[in-house]
Scaffold this motif. Structure first.
Motif, short mmCIF file in Angstrom:
data_model
loop_
_atom_site.label_atom_id
_atom_site.label_comp_id
_atom_site.label_asym_id
_atom_site.label_seq_id
_atom_site.Cartn_x
_atom_site.Cartn_y
_atom_site.Cartn_z
N GLU A 64 -28.25 -10.78 -18.20
CA GLU A 64 -28.60 -9.36 -18.14
C GLU A 64 -27.41 -8.60 -18.73
N ILE A 65 -27.60 -8.11 -19.94
CA ILE A 65 -26.44 -7.63 -20.68
C ILE A 65 -26.61 -6.19 -21.12
N HIS A 66 -25.64 -5.38 -20.75
CA HIS A 66 -25.71 -3.95 -21.09
C HIS A 66 -24.52 -3.49 -21.92
N ALA A 67 -23.82 -4.42 -22.54
CA ALA A 67 -22.68 -4.02 -23.38
C ALA A 67 -22.76 -4.86 -24.65
N ASP A 68 -22.37 -4.29 -25.78
CA ASP A 68 -22.63 -5.02 -27.03
C ASP A 68 -21.51 -5.95 -27.46
N ASP A 69 -20.28 -5.64 -27.08
CA ASP A 69 -19.19 -6.47 -27.59
C ASP A 69 -18.86 -7.58 -26.60
N VAL A 70 -19.82 -8.43 -26.38
CA VAL A 70 -19.62 -9.50 -25.40
C VAL A 70 -20.08 -10.82 -26.00
N ALA A 72 -29.74 -6.25 -23.33
CA ALA A 72 -30.45 -7.46 -23.78
C ALA A 72 -30.50 -8.42 -22.60
N HIS A 73 -31.69 -8.90 -22.33
CA HIS A 73 -31.85 -9.73 -21.13
C HIS A 73 -32.61 -11.00 -21.47
N LYS A 115 -23.11 -9.36 -31.29
CA LYS A 115 -23.30 -8.03 -31.86
C LYS A 115 -23.08 -8.12 -33.36
N CYS A 167 -27.48 0.01 -25.04
CA CYS A 167 -28.72 -0.76 -24.93
C CYS A 167 -28.50 -1.99 -24.07
N GLN A 179 -17.02 -4.21 -21.87
CA GLN A 179 -16.90 -4.84 -23.18
C GLN A 179 -15.92 -6.00 -23.16
N ASP A 190 -20.54 -0.78 -20.57
CA ASP A 190 -19.12 -0.57 -20.86
C ASP A 190 -18.21 -1.73 -20.48
N CYS A 198 -21.91 -14.14 -24.73
CA CYS A 198 -22.55 -14.80 -23.61
C CYS A 198 -23.43 -15.91 -24.11
#
Lengths: 247, 428, 489
Positions: B357-363, C410-411, C433, C408, B331, B329, B365
């Motif tokens: 280490e990414i747990h949000a989609d609207d980012v 991504a790493h 995304k 989900c 984002q 979350d 990086c």
């Protein structure tokens, strides 16, 4: 000024130049034309002293001195300038810094005093104006983010500034539109004098309309296969290289 | 239970005697804190290379016990960086005589941590009890001194503060467990330069822990020059919390120590917050320099940036580990990282682990890492214009460092660091 | 756009959620459940193996007992009970079939259901050459059919089940097996070495360019069965082979273990291109069932100018744990890794590569495309190591992650170790995304949301899809679409 005798050179394990003979006297402009892969760029790199381009036999005398023993910068300081086909991008090095360092290095070599920043800037401004180059280019890193045409004009700018005795132009016309080509050619022509000489490497005849050569040579498979005057270039344009190799 | 490393055992043996003379020994709260630190350290020991976070840095030269070196004590060098506010620590203790705090703006205080502990002020360290990092636990048990900087809401310091940590001698059990605390109130702005130095030949272990909390809209320019003795160990841990609208800028220049690690963790807890971590390391001989960053984006809409560059000569070893973590979350976060290393010698080496280490989609990086030698094409190009090989190399190295030094906002610090890097380069 | 259009059509044509989720009622010959030295002996005896191989298996088994399961990967699952797995299950047959005509019709039915890659019908109808792929099918643990063998034999190419190679070419197997992945290498490789039942063996003699693509289809059919196949490919000097590997398994609500080992040996001036489309059953939306895919794949470029290329499309399995690696020993040798890993629903993928540069002028390229959807976790884990003698070595790595949905992960965990001054290592990673604008743009042109997604994702993967041989590329594109079903909206 430049005397190339039976020059053989390899890149990696492959022989590219297979016995070049060419003499360029002061005041002359020679053009070397030839199909892709003939060894045109290799010739320019060998003359400028690039690592990895190994001379296996033959001699190159420049102003009577053995050129091949000299490092690239020593050659540059003695007046050899190569306008690169693909000018190199150097991130982080401002063009102005680069130009000034090179300019002063060559002056120092000749025993002249170095110029200060103000004086140098004035000098550069004159040249940029002639070549229609925007001043902001000087602040940008060398060739970084430049368009193909800008890169080539930058090469000509450097040449005008460093005023070499022997100009080597490697495919300077590629990537230039007709206006840019004229400006670049003007830059070269301004430098033409009885004391200077030039070697123009090109695939097409086009550039030679603007920089008229005294001699034209055709390079194919590492050798000069034909020499003549300007008309040879026109003949090539018309008939193509294939006709020539068939003949 | 497995055996502790020799150095860890020394610390355990020494604790009882040491705590009676350490600052705050009269305070039960401070004593309890130290004991909890020691208990955690005993359970953890110094990390070996099987601990993932330490896989590239071998601490055994430190943990087998520092060898005492014969080197004459030196006197305090004059500070090169000029500012009206200087606080000096000599051999791990605040030196009033060598400090000139000058006139600080109203709302800004700068005190010694030892004096805070002696006053029983342990509330500064609430978060410490659960820390699972061995060097921090060890620091909690043995913390000696350090600086405490607080700035009230809207306080602005126009110049910068210089904090000097200088080691003048180096005997075997010499360790400096410094504990620094920075608290900036809302919209406060402070610039701070830390200098960690010691004369070559002195062996000691510097273990500074710096805990930073910014309030909304605060800005801290936090610079560090690590020029420890070439036989010293320097393991620094810095934590910073960056809430909404706050901006934390860190730049670390490392040229010293036999083995050093600069570990920085930022927790970004508000929107429009920015964490900007940068640095350069220039090492030679058998130096080992480790930069480890952990950037945690815990809420949406904020940003982090990192640029690190290293130049390694001789047998030097460089390490860069950088982790960007974005929790679910969080984002509309942007996280960028770049690390580059330049190897000047055939024996130098570099190990890099940039991690996302990414747990949000609207980012957005990204990380980039590169290492290698100077660009041969660029060298030839410069030489073909008449610049000699040595000058050409120098120009390219300068250019390599120039973009990272440009990340420094404070002009005085930037030119100070540029001078240091230029001096280092003279010896290449 | 032609490719994209095709993809959309293919996605439409597939209605089942998991097409390969049938299981075949074939009587099988099965060893008792669990693992012990006796089971290892049983497998070896069943296969009538020479004593050196039994000894090797037992050594591996004993070593495995001393090892602990790796826990460093970013995957989470209940502890595997290695005593609750069948280690040997062979389709029951009275005698070995001499040709496909004699193969159990039920088995052939299975092939039919496997679809595209197996063109057995054509082979049976005598349409030789119509489809230039030689196929070895490994069904549960045993290789059941290898096609085109005679034609390959003419060229001197050996392509057969590894159990046969042990019998017919023991000197090759003994020389090379375990030389790239020793049984001590890791937990699953040790387990595989002890209990492997079959797999493919391939030997390309000096100077031979293998006249067709070689392909192996792996399938787990029986319940509670582990599949432990072992593949060994040797490319002698100046030879070339392109090898394809496909995997499917039926839907079952329990987890099944697949622990394979693949070893590639590439001599001077030789090249192996190894492509995988891995579509083991991934489990259902709630994470029930699915294959645990713990695979060790490694290639050794032993000679100068050797080249290996791994291309993988990983869409299946509940858990994927694999790192196809390249050891670049020979000067100028080249390693490539192109990967698409898609994790949807509750899938977990931890995959990547290792490029170990030892020789001069070695170069490697890594392109990894990770796609995460649903509640899946997708990790790229890779190592690039430039040894001290790897003068002028080059690596370029691009790691892109695409996230679909906000549950989900991504790493990216690259390890880069450079000990060579003249080596250049470049690593880039990005995360993005599928933007609403992109989806809208496609939809506005008439594609459904899912079609749009498949289109965009295929675009994201394009660089890797292009590396696949034709037959596989089509199937892979289709899989990309299927794997992401239910990920939008």
């Amino acid at each position: 000024m430049l005397e190339i005798k039976d020059l053989h050179a390899t890149v990696g394990d492959k022989e590219i130049l297979k016995g070049i003979n060419l003499t360029i006297k002061a005041g002359e402009i020679h053009a070397v034309m030839g199909p892709n892969g003939a060894g045109k760029s290799t010739l320019s790199y060998v003359l400028a002293g690039r690592e990895g381009y190994e001379v296996t036999s033959g001699d190159v005398l420049y102003k009577g001195e053995n050129l091949l023993d000299l490092s690239p910068d020593e050659r540059a300081c003695r007046g050899i300038f190569l306008a690169f086909q693909y000018p190199v991008e150097i991130p982080g090095v401002a063009s102005a810094t680069f130009l000034k360092t090179a300019y002063n290095a060559q002056r120092k070599f000749r025993g002249e005093s170095e110029v200060d920043a103000m004086e140098f800037l004035k000098l550069v401004r004159e040249k940029t104006k002639e070549l229609d180059i925007k001043d902001d280019m000087l602040k940008r890193a060398v060739n970084v983010g430049f368009s193909g045409g800008e890169k080539k004009r930058n090469e000509v700018l450097q040449m005008s500034l460093l005023e070499p005795d022997l100009m080597l132009l490697d495919e300077t016309d590629s990537g230039l539109d007709i206006d840019a080509l004229k400006i670049a050619a003007d830059g070269v022509n301004r430098l033409r004098s009885p004391e200077r000489a030039g070697l123009i490497i090109t695939h097409y005849q086009r550039l030679l309309d603007y920089i008229v050569p005294d001699f034209v040579h055709v390079l194919a498979d590492g050798k000069i296969v034909k020499s003549g005057d300007k008309s040879l270039a026109l003949e090539l344009e018309e008939k193509g290289y294939a006709a020539l190799s068939a003949a | 239970m497995k055996n502790l490393t020799p150095l860890a055992q020394t610390y355990l043996d020494r604790f009882d005697a040491a705590r009676r003379s350490l600052p705050g020994h009269a305070s039960p709260a401070v004593t309890a804190l130290r004991e909890s630190g020691l208990a955690r350290f005993k359970a953890l020991d110094f990390p070996g290379r099987k601990v993932e976070e330490w896989r590239f840095t071998n601490l055994s030269p430190l943990t087998k016990g520092i060898e005492a070196m014969e080197a004459p004590a030196t006197s305090l060098p004059v500070a090169e960086f000029k500012t009206p506010h200087v606080m000096t620590f000599i051999n791990g203790r605040f030196s009033h005589a060598n400090s000139a705090l000058g006139e600080l703006p109203k709302g800004l205080t700068l005190t010694s941590f030892a004096s805070e502990l002696d006053a029983g002020n342990s509330t500064l360290l609430e978060s410490d009890a659960e820390d699972s990092r061995a060097v921090v636990a060890l620091n909690t048990a043995f913390m000696e001194d350090g600086f405490v900087l607080t700035a009230a809401e809207n306080t602005t310091l126009d110049t910068s503060i210089l904090i000097r940590f200088v080691s003048l001698d180096g005997t075997a059990d010499n360790a400096r467990h410094m504990r620094n605390i920075i608290r900036l109130g809302k919209n406060a702005t402070v610039t701070l330069l830390e200098e960690h130095a010691g004369a070559d030949g002195h062996a000691y272990f510097a273990n500074p822990v710096t805990d930073i909390a910014l309030e909304e809209g605060a800005r801290l320019n936090h610079y560090k020059f690590q020029a420890e003795s070439n036989t010293a160990f320097h393991l620094a841990t810095t934590d910073c919390e960056v809430p909404a609208g706050a901006h934390y800028e860190n730049f670390s220049l490392s040229t010293g120590a036999r083995l050093s690690r600069n570990e920085i963790t930022t927790r970004i807890t508000g929107d429009k917050a920015l964490s900007s971590l940068n640095g350069a390391y220039l090492i030679r001989g058998h130096q080992h320099c480790d930069t480890t960053t952990i950037t945690r984006h815990l809420v949406p809409e904020n940003e982090s940036k990192q640029v690190y560059k290293g130049i390694l000569d001789d047998d030097a070893q460089g390490v860069f580990q950088g982790k960007i973590q974005i929790v679910p979350d969080a984002q509309k976060v942007s996280g960028d990282q770049l690390s580059r290393a330049l190897l000047l010698s055939d024996r130098a080496s570099v190990a890099v682990k940039p991690e996302l280490e990414i747990h949000a989609d609207d980012v957005k990086c990204s990380h980039g890492a590169s290492s290698g030698e100077l660009d041969e094409d660029a060298l030839f190009y410069l030489q073909s214009r008449g610049i000699d090989g040595k000058t050409a190399r120098k120009m390219l190295i300068d250019a390599f460092l120039a973009d990272v030094l440009d990340e420094i906002t404070d002009e005085a610090v930037r030119s100070f660091f540029a001078a240091i890097t230029a001096r280092w380069m003279e010896e290449v | 756009m032609a490719i994209a259009r095709e993809t959309v059509e293919q996605v439409n044509s597939v209605s089942d959620k998991y097409k390969y989720g049938f299981f075949s009622d074939i009587e099988s010959d099965t060893a008792p459940i669990g693992l012990s030295e006796d089971i290892v002996r049983f497998i070896s005896a069943k296969k009538e193996e020479p004593s050196w191989l039994l000894e090797w298996r037992l050594k591996a088994y004993r070593h495995w007992l001393t090892m602990i399961e790796p826990e460093w990967a970013n995957v989470h699952y209940p502890k595997i009970d290695f005593q609750d797995i069948y280690y040997y299950s062979a389709p029951k047959q009275k005698d070995k079939p001499k040709s496909l005509d004699e193969v159990d019709p039920e088995l052939l039915e299975v092939y039919k259901k496997l679809g595209i890659p197996l063109k057995e019908q054509e082979v049976l109808a005598g349409v030789e050459g119509a489809h230039n792929v030689a196929v070895d099918a490994v069904f549960d643990s045993v290789s059941v059919a290898t096609t085109f063998r005679e034609r390959l034999e003419k060229e001197g190419v050996i392509f057969c089940p590894i159990s046969e190679a042990v019998r017919d070419h023991p000197e090759l197997v003994q020389k090379f097996m375990g030389s790239v992945v020793p049984y001590t290498d890791n937990y699953y490789a040790a387990l595989n070495s002890a209990v492997f039942t079959d797999g493919s063996f391939c030997y390309i003699p000096k100077g031979v360019r293998c006249p067709m693509e070689l392909s192996t289809y792996f399938r787990i059919n029986a319940a509670q069965t582990g599949q432990f196949e072992r593949t060994l490919i040797i490319a002698e000097e100046e030879s070339y082979v392109s090898y394809l590997e496909g995997c499917t398994a039926p839907m079952r609500d329990e987890n099944q273990l697949h622990a394979a080992v693949v070893e590639l040996i590439i001599m001077k001036d030789a090249e192996i291109k190894y492509s995988t489309v891995q579509n083991w059953y991934p489990g259902d939306e709630n994470g029930v069932g699915g294959i645990y895919n713990f695979v060790t794949k490694r290639a050794a470029c032993r000679g100068d100018n050797a080249k290996v290329s791994w291309t993988q499309v990983e869409t299946g399995s509940a858990i994927t744990w694999k790192y196809p690696s390249c050891i670049l020993q020979g000067d100028n040798s080249v390693g490539e890794f192109y990967s698409i890993a898609i994790a949807n629903n509750m899938q977990q993928a931890d995959t990547g590569t290792k490029m170990i540069h030892l020789g001069k002028n070695t170069s490697s390229t890594i392109i990894s495309k990770g796609i995460s959807a649903g509640k899946a976790q997708n990790t790229y884990r890779g190592l690039v190591r430039m040894g001290r003698k790897a003068a002028n070595a080059r690596n370029h790595t691009v790691c892109d992650s695409l996230l679909i949905g906000d549950k989900c992960g991504a790493h990216t965990v690259p390890y880069i170790e450079n000990q060579s001054r003249t080596a250049t290592v470049e690593h880039e990673a990005t995360t993005s995304k599928v933007s609403e604008e992109q989806l809208f743009y496609c939809q506005q042109r008439g594609l459904s949301e899912e079609e749009s997604m498949a289109l965009i994702v295929n675009g994201f993967c394009k660089e890797v899809l292009q590396k696949l041989p034709m037959e596989f590329a089509v199937e892979a594109q289709k899989l990309v679409g299927i794997s992401l079903e239910g990920s939008v909206g």
